[in-house]
Design a protein around this motif. Structure first.
Motif, mmCIF file in Angstrom:
data_model
loop_
_atom_site.group_PDB
_atom_site.id
_atom_site.type_symbol
_atom_site.label_atom_id
_atom_site.label_comp_id
_atom_site.label_asym_id
_atom_site.label_seq_id
_atom_site.Cartn_x
_atom_site.Cartn_y
_atom_site.Cartn_z
ATOM 1 N N GLY A 49 25.142 12.039 11.987
ATOM 2 C CA GLY A 49 23.952 11.205 11.742
ATOM 3 C C GLY A 49 23.965 10.428 10.343
ATOM 4 N N VAL A 50 23.948 9.155 10.394
ATOM 5 C CA VAL A 50 23.976 8.113 9.406
ATOM 6 C C VAL A 50 22.934 7.105 9.770
ATOM 7 C CG1 VAL A 50 25.007 6.559 7.638
ATOM 8 C CG2 VAL A 50 26.293 8.814 8.714
ATOM 9 N N PHE A 51 21.786 6.894 8.838
ATOM 10 C CA PHE A 51 20.577 6.019 9.312
ATOM 11 C C PHE A 51 21.424 4.576 9.582
ATOM 12 C CE2 PHE A 51 18.077 2.397 7.990
ATOM 13 C CZ PHE A 51 16.895 2.637 8.866
ATOM 14 N N PRO A 52 21.001 3.891 10.884
ATOM 15 C CA PRO A 52 19.733 4.417 11.537
ATOM 16 C C PRO A 52 20.229 5.262 12.845
ATOM 17 C CG PRO A 52 20.252 2.005 11.864
ATOM 18 C CD PRO A 52 21.142 2.572 11.136
ATOM 19 N N SER A 53 21.470 5.647 12.874
ATOM 20 C CA SER A 53 21.931 6.273 14.238
ATOM 21 C C SER A 53 22.536 7.719 14.010
ATOM 22 C CB SER A 53 23.045 5.486 14.680
ATOM 23 O OG SER A 53 22.782 4.097 14.937
ATOM 24 N N CYS A 54 22.643 8.249 15.237
ATOM 25 C CA CYS A 54 22.891 9.528 15.251
ATOM 26 C C CYS A 54 23.845 9.815 16.548
ATOM 27 C CB CYS A 54 21.908 10.753 15.082
ATOM 28 S SG CYS A 54 20.450 10.662 16.080
ATOM 29 N N GLU A 110 0.840 -1.167 -0.106
ATOM 30 C CA GLU A 110 -0.012 -0.177 0.112
ATOM 31 C C GLU A 110 0.938 1.374 0.195
ATOM 32 O OE1 GLU A 110 -3.881 -1.502 2.610
ATOM 33 O OE2 GLU A 110 -2.138 -0.703 3.645
ATOM 34 N N CYS A 111 2.070 1.104 0.252
ATOM 35 C CA CYS A 111 2.981 2.086 0.320
ATOM 36 C C CYS A 111 4.079 2.170 -0.845
ATOM 37 C CB CYS A 111 3.876 2.157 1.415
ATOM 38 S SG CYS A 111 4.847 3.581 2.088
ATOM 39 N N SER A 112 3.587 2.404 -1.971
ATOM 40 C CA SER A 112 4.460 1.803 -2.960
ATOM 41 C C SER A 112 5.088 3.699 -3.446
ATOM 42 C CB SER A 112 3.521 1.917 -4.325
ATOM 43 O OG SER A 112 2.529 2.859 -4.599
ATOM 44 N N ALA A 113 6.469 3.496 -3.769
ATOM 45 C CA ALA A 113 7.339 4.590 -4.247
ATOM 46 C C ALA A 113 7.612 5.525 -3.020
ATOM 47 C CB ALA A 113 6.596 5.101 -5.467
ATOM 48 N N SER A 114 7.678 4.825 -1.846
ATOM 49 C CA SER A 114 7.922 5.789 -0.789
ATOM 50 C C SER A 114 8.667 5.037 0.388
ATOM 51 C CB SER A 114 6.282 5.992 -0.022
ATOM 52 O OG SER A 114 6.606 6.682 1.156
ATOM 53 N N PRO A 115 9.596 5.672 1.042
ATOM 54 C CA PRO A 115 10.106 4.834 2.084
ATOM 55 C C PRO A 115 9.115 4.361 2.883
ATOM 56 C CG PRO A 115 11.062 6.943 1.495
ATOM 57 C CD PRO A 115 9.902 7.133 0.737
ATOM 58 N N TRP A 116 9.377 3.246 3.449
ATOM 59 C CA TRP A 116 8.711 2.514 4.434
ATOM 60 C C TRP A 116 9.373 1.984 5.674
ATOM 61 C CZ3 TRP A 116 7.687 -3.280 5.444
ATOM 62 C CH2 TRP A 116 6.301 -3.426 5.989
ATOM 63 N N ILE A 117 8.897 2.267 6.794
ATOM 64 C CA ILE A 117 9.488 2.116 7.943
ATOM 65 C C ILE A 117 8.988 1.115 8.751
ATOM 66 C CG2 ILE A 117 10.668 3.115 10.133
ATOM 67 C CD1 ILE A 117 10.090 5.851 8.786
ATOM 68 N N PRO A 122 16.077 9.404 4.907
ATOM 69 C CA PRO A 122 17.034 10.404 5.580
ATOM 70 C C PRO A 122 16.551 10.715 7.189
ATOM 71 C CG PRO A 122 15.478 11.347 4.244
ATOM 72 C CD PRO A 122 15.598 9.749 3.862
ATOM 73 N N LEU A 123 17.172 11.048 8.042
ATOM 74 C CA LEU A 123 16.830 11.669 9.383
ATOM 75 C C LEU A 123 17.672 12.612 10.004
ATOM 76 C CD1 LEU A 123 18.850 10.121 11.575
ATOM 77 C CD2 LEU A 123 17.846 8.185 11.230
#
Length: 893
Positions: A492-497, A431-438, A474-475
Motif C-alpha cells: 500500500g502506497v497512497f492513494p492505492s493498495c 479550519e484544519c491547520s497542521a493536520s492531514p486534510w482529505i 498514511p493508510l
C-alpha cells in the motif's frame, strides 16, 4: 441593581451581535455590499448595516410630493461615500457618508434614475490609477415630462473632475452616449480587470423578436473614446430549446485575455420543468461588430453586424432559477444559484467546465424569489448575501459541518470541504491547520470514493484498490475472505493498495477495509474470473463484469481482465441501454405528486410487477445523494409508502428491486411548507365535534391536525376549504387555549391562533306561535361567546312520536328563531324541541309547571343518578317520563 442591568445589557448585545437574517418594512428594491457595510433600499427607507446584518442607521427616502425609488446604490469606498440616485421629480443623485448615511455630503437634481417601473444598471468604472471613477448608467426611457435620453451615459463622481460632479460632459464638447434602437431591458453590468473593459447585458425587443445582447467598451479617460469603442454580440442559448431572455449574470473569471461569464436564461413556456438554463460563455470572443440594436454618439468605430456567441457549457437546467453569483477557487469554479421558489443552491465546475452535484445551502419556508443580484462578503468571501422580498440573509458558502463521515464529506463534491484527520470532522482547509486534510481530487470529479480492478498474471490475480481523494496521509488496507486474510502478499502506497492471491480462490466475496486515522471505509466486493462471466442477458453480464472489477467491451459484449490503470466505470454508465425485461416493475401513477419539502406520510404508487420492489428511490436533479424509503404495504399493482423530506423542485422517483436496479420512473415536485394563518372560529364547545376552518397556504400538503402537544392527530378534511372536527374537552383535561399544529411529514407547523374550550350552549326555554299552518318557535339560550351559526345546529319540533324539522331563520346571542312547516291542509303543533350540535342533543319540553330541559349524547343512553334518599314514588315518575323522551329520540333516529 446596576450590576443586574449591565449584565442584562451584555446578554442582549451578545444576542444581536451577529445575525443571519434581517427583515425590513416593505419590499427590498435594491441592496449593495461595500468593504465594511451592507446597504438595503426599500420603497420608503435606506438602511445601513454591519456585515453581520446588525442595523446601524436608517434614512427615510420618501418625498412628500412624489413617489421616490432609489435605483442606483453604489458604495464608493475609496471616497468614503455612498452614491444614491432616485426618481423623485425628474431624478436626483446624492452623496452620503458611507459610515453614516443620515449625513448628506452633496445632492443635485440629475435625470439619471429610471422611472419606477423601468430597468436600469449602474456601476463604477476605473479609467486611471487613483480614486477617480466614472459612474456608468444604462436606463430605459424616463417619463416624457422629464428631459432625458434613454441609453448609456457616463457621469463624473468627483467635483475635481472636468465638468464637475455628476456631469456627463467635460473638456470634450460633445456628450458621449449609447442609444438603443429597440426596447431595451438592462439586466447587469460590470468592469473586467484585464484588459480593462466595461460590459453591459441587455434584453432587447425588436421587430425580428427578442434577443439577449452583450455590449463591450474599452475603458478610457475620454468618454467619447469609450463610447466609440462599443462592440457586442448576441448570446444564443441553448441548443435544444431557445432561451431568449436573460434573468441574472455574474463574472466567473477575468484573467488575461480570458473572460468567463455565467448567465441565467429563460424560455417562454411557464410550465416547462427546464424553463431556465445556466450557461457559461467566453466574452473575450466578442469581435469588432456593433449589434444593429444600438448606435453610438459620436459614431461607433466598429461596423454594424450580428455576431453570435454560443455557450462553452450549459451547466444546469431547472424550472425556476432567478439569480447567479460565481467565484474562482483554485482550479475550481463555484456557482451560487438562487431560485424563484426561495432556494440557494451551490454547484462546482472543474477546469473542463464539467459540473458536480447540486447542494442546497438554504431554502425559505415559502416561495419568495431570490433577488436577481447576490453579493459575497468582501472580507473573506465565506458568506453570500441574498434578498428575498422583505428579508436580507447572510448564508455560509460552505457548510461542511452537515457531513459526519469521511465518505459523506467526500461525496459532497465540494472542493472547499475535506476530512480533517486530527479532529475527525468535515472542515474547510483553513479550519484544519497542521493536520492531514482529505478532499476530492484536484481538477476533476470522480463520483466513487473507492474504485478497484482485477488483473491476471499467470496463476495469480491482483486486486488493485484506489482511493479517489487529494492529500498525503498514511493508510492501511485489509482484504478478508470470510474471516481469513485473502492475500498471499499485499502492499500500500497512497492513494492505492493491492492484494495478490491465487486465481483458484475465484469466485470470492471480499471485504476490503481502508483505514485512515480513525475512519474505516469498507467495501464488499464480489470478484469473479473475468472470462467466466457468462450471464444470460447482455445487461446482467455487463453488470456482473463491471461489478467484479473486470473490463467490459461494449463493441463485443465480452468481459475480460482489466488492464492498465484506467479507473473503474460506474455500472449505470457502462451498461446503460442494455437492460430490457418484459416483467420489470413499471410505474403508472403516483399520488400525491406535489408535496411540501417536509414530505408526506401517505403516498400510493400504482403500476405492474410491483411485488419484487423493496424500496422507493428519490433523486433530485444533479443532487449529490439520493434518498430511499421502504415499502409499507404492497400488492402486484399498488405500493404504499411515505415520501421523505427533500429540496424544492422536481425529483425523479423509481422503484428498486433486490439486485439494486432502479426501474421505471415518475416525478414528484416539492414545494413550500404549509402555513396556518388563523382558525375560524377560535373556540369550541366542551362536548366537541365543532367544525373549525383552517386558514393558510399549501394546506393540501398537510397530513393531519394536532391540538395540544399530547393529542392524537385529527384528519384534515378538504372540499375547497380545509377544516377539522374538535375532540371532547375531557380528552385534554383543560379548557386551553391549546396550540394547534399542522402535521407535515415528520414535521409540525404551528398555527397563529390557538383553540379554546367553552361550556356547551345552554337552552333555557321556548315559546311558540301559529303562523298559518306553521309553528314559529323562539328558543331562549344563555348568552355565551361561542358565536354559533345556524349551519352548526339542527332543530326538530316534537309532538308525541312525531318530529318535524324546524328550519332555523336567525341565531342571536340569547335566542334562535326557527319555523316548523306544516302540510298545506293540516296544522301541526309541538310540545318539545330537540336541538343537535356537534356530538350533543338537547331537549326542551313543556311540563305542567314550566320547561323541562334534558341532554342526551348521540346514540348514548341517558343515565340519571338518583339520590339514595329520594322516594321510590318520585323515582318511578322520573323514570317513566325519561322513557317517553327516549322513545321519541329513538323514533327520530
Amino acid at each position: 441593581m446596576r450590576t443586574v442591568y449591565l449584565g442584562m445589557l451584555l446578554l442582549f448585545q451578545r444576542a444581536v451581535s451577529s445575525l443571519t437574517e434581517f427583515s425590513v418594512n416593505g419590499e427590498i428594491r435594491n441592496f449593495a455590499v461595500g468593504n465594511g457595510k451592507v446597504f438595503v433600499v426599500t420603497d420608503s427607507q435606506l438602511l445601513q448595516m454591519r456585515l453581520d446584518l446588525v442595523e446601524e442607521k436608517h434614512k427615510d427616502i420618501q418625498n412628500h410630493r412624489h413617489q421616490n425609488r432609489v435605483n442606483i446604490l453604489l458604495p464608493f469606498d475609496a471616497n468614503k461615500t455612498l452614491i444614491t440616485c432616485g426618481t423623485s421629480d425628474c431624478g436626483y443623485c446624492e452623496l452620503l457618508d458611507i459610515n453614516d448615511i443620515s449625513r448628506s455630503v452633496y445632492r443635485e437634481d440629475v435625470p439619471v434614475g429610471s422611472s419606477v417601473k423601468k430597468s436600469s444598471v449602474s456601476f463604477l468604472v476605473d479609467f486611471d490609477e487613483g480614486t477617480e471613477k466614472y459612474m456608468l448608467v444604462a436606463r430605459e426611457k424616463v417619463p416624457d415630462e422629464c428631459v432625458s435620453d434613454k441609453g448609456v451615459s457616463l457621469h463624473n463622481t468627483l467635483e475635481s473632475q472636468a465638468g464637475g460632479i455628476f456631469a456627463k460632459s467635460g473638456i470634450e464638447p460633445i456628450e458621449a452616449r449609447i442609444s438603443p434602437q429597440s426596447d431595451a431591458e438592462w439586466i447587469d453590468g460590470f468592469q473586467s480587470s484585464s484588459p480593462s473593459h466595461s460590459y453591459l447585458l441587455v434584453n432587447v425587443k425588436s421587430r425580428t423578436g427578442p434577443a439577449v445582447v452583450v455590449l463591450r467598451m474599452k475603458n478610457s479617460r475620454s468618454k467619447i473614446e469609450m463610447t466609440k469603442s462599443l462592440e457586442g454580440a448576441v448570446l444564443q442559448c441553448c441548443d435544444d430549446k431557445e432561451h431568449k431572455k436573460l434573468l441574472s449574470s455574474s463574472v466567473v473569471l477575468s484573467s488575461g485575455s480570458l473572460l468567463l461569464w455565467a448567465g441565467i436564461f429563460t424560455a417562454q413556456e411557464s410550465n416547462d420543468p427546464q424553463k431556465t438554463a445556466l450557461a457559461i460563455y467566453d466574452l473575450s470572443q466578442i469581435r469588432d461588430r456593433v449589434p444593429s440594436y444600438f448606435s453610438c454618439t459620436p459614431t461607433c468605430r466598429a461596423q454594424k453586424g450580428e455576431d453570435v456567441l454560443r455557450p462553452r457549457a450549459v451547466v444546469l437546467k431547472h424550472s425556476s432559477m432567478s439569480s447567479v453569483a460565481a467565484e474562482k477557487k483554485g482550479s475550481w469554479i463555484e456557482l451560487y444559484i438562487g431560485t424563484a421558489t426561495g432556494q440557494l443552491m451551490k454547484i462546482v465546475l472543474d477546469k473542463a467546465l464539467n459540473s458536480g452535484c447540486v447542494t442546497v445551502l438554504y431554502k425559505s419556508d415559502d416561495d419568495r424569489m431570490v433577488f436577481p443580484r447576490m453579493h459575497f462578503d468582501p472580507v473573506d468571501h465565506k458568506y453570500i448575501y441574498i434578498a428575498l422580498r422583505n428579508q436580507i440573509r447572510r448564508v455560509a458558502v460552505t457548510q461542511c459541518g452537515m457531513y459526519s463521515t469521511l465518505r459523506d464529506c467526500r461525496a459532497s463534491q465540494d472542493p472547499s470541504c475535506g476530512w480533517c484527520l486530527n479532529t475527525s470532522k468535515c472542515l474547510t482547509k483553513d479550519e484544519c491547520s497542521a493536520s492531514p486534510w482529505i478532499s476530492i481530487p484536484e481538477d476533476y470529479f470522480q463520483k466513487e470514493l473507492i474504485s478497484f480492478q482485477v488483473t491476471e498474471l499467470s496463476t495469480e490475480v491482483t486486486l488493485n484498490l484506489s482511493l479517489n481523494v487529494a492529500g498525503q496521509f498514511p493508510l492501511t488496507c485489509t482484504f478478508m475472505d470470510e474471516h481469513v486474510n485473502l492475500c498471499n502478499s499485499s502492499s500500500g502506497v497512497f492513494p492505492s493498495c493491492s492484494c495478490r492471491f491465487s486465481s483458484q480462490h475465484l469466485p470470492v466475496n471480499v471485504t476490503a477495509t481502508v483505514t485512515i486515522g480513525d475512519q474505516k471505509i469498507t467495501e464488499r466486493l464480489k470478484l469473479r474470473s473475468c472470462p467466466d462471466v457468462t450471464e444470460t442477458s447482455p445487461y446482467a453480464k455487463c453488470v456482473a463484469c463491471v461489478s467484479a472489477g473486470c473490463h467490459w467491451s461494449s463493441s463485443s459484449n465480452q468481459c475480460s481482465w482489466a488492464h492498465g490503470s484506467a479507473s473503474q466505470v460506474a455500472v449505470m454508465d457502462k451498461c446503460e441501454g442494455l437492460y430490457s425485461e418484459s416483467n420489470a416493475p413499471e410505474i403508472f401513477s403516483l399520488e400525491p405528486n406535489h408535496v411540501s419539502f417536509h414530505g408526506k406520510k401517505h403516498a400510493v404508487l400504482k403500476g405492474r410487477n410491483l411485488e419484487l420492489v423493496e424500496k422507493i428511490r428519490f433523486h433530485g436533479v444533479m443532487e449529490c445523494t439520493s434518498k430511499e424509503t421502504p415499502v409499507l404495504e404492497r400488492s402486484t399493482d399498488t405500493l404504499k409508502f411515505s415520501i421523505p423530506s427533500g429540496n424544492k423542485g422536481t425529483v425523479r422517483v423509481c422503484v428498486v428491486t433486490a439486485d439494486g436496479r432502479c426501474h421505471s420512473n415518475t416525478k414528484i415536485t416539492y414545494g413550500a411548507r404549509p402555513t396556518c394563518t388563523g382558525l375560524q372560529p377560535r373556540n369550541t364547545w366542551a362536548s366537541g365535534k365543532r367544525k373549525i376552518t383552517v386558514l393558510g397556504n399549501n394546506l393540501e400538503f398537510v397530513d393531519a391536525i394536532i391540538v395540544h402537544q399530547y393529542d392524537k392527530p385529527i384528519t384534515l378534511n378538504s372540499n375547497k376549504t380545509f377544516w377539522f372536527h374538535t375532540h371532547d374537552q375531557r380528552e385534554y383535561m383543560g379548557s386551553g387555549p391549546f396550540t394547534v399544529s399542522l402535521l407535515v411529514g415528520n414535521s409540525t407547523v404551528d398555527c397563529v391562533d390557538k383553540l379554546s374550550y367553552l361550556p356547551d350552549p345552554e337552552f333555557t326555554s321556548f315559546s311558540t306561535s301559529k303562523l298559518d299552518n306553521d309553528v314559529l318557535a323562539n328558543i331562549q339560550k344563555t348568552e355565551d361567546k361561542l358565536n354559533m351559526s345556524k349551519e352548526e345546529m339542527r332543530v326538530w319540533g316534537l309532538q308525541g312520536k312525531e318530529q318535524f324539522e324546524c328550519v332555523i331563520d336567525t341565531v342571536m346571542s340569547t335566542a334562535l328563531i326557527c319555523r316548523t312547516v306544516g302540510a298545506k291542509d293540516s296544522e301541526i303543533s309541538v310540545d318539545s324541541f330537540k336541538i343537535m350540535f356537534g356530538n350533543s342533543i338537547k331537549f326542551l319540553e313543556l311540563i305542567q309547571h314550566g320547561i323541562k330541559y334534558t341532554c342526551a349524547p348521540v346514540a348514548v343512553t341517558i343515565v340519571i343518578l338518583l339520590g339514595v334518599h329520594a322516594g321510590i314514588f318520585i323515582s318511578g315518575v322520573v323514570s317513566r317520563r325519561m322513557t317517553q323522551i327516549s322513545g321519541r329520540f329513538e323514533s327520530s333516529n
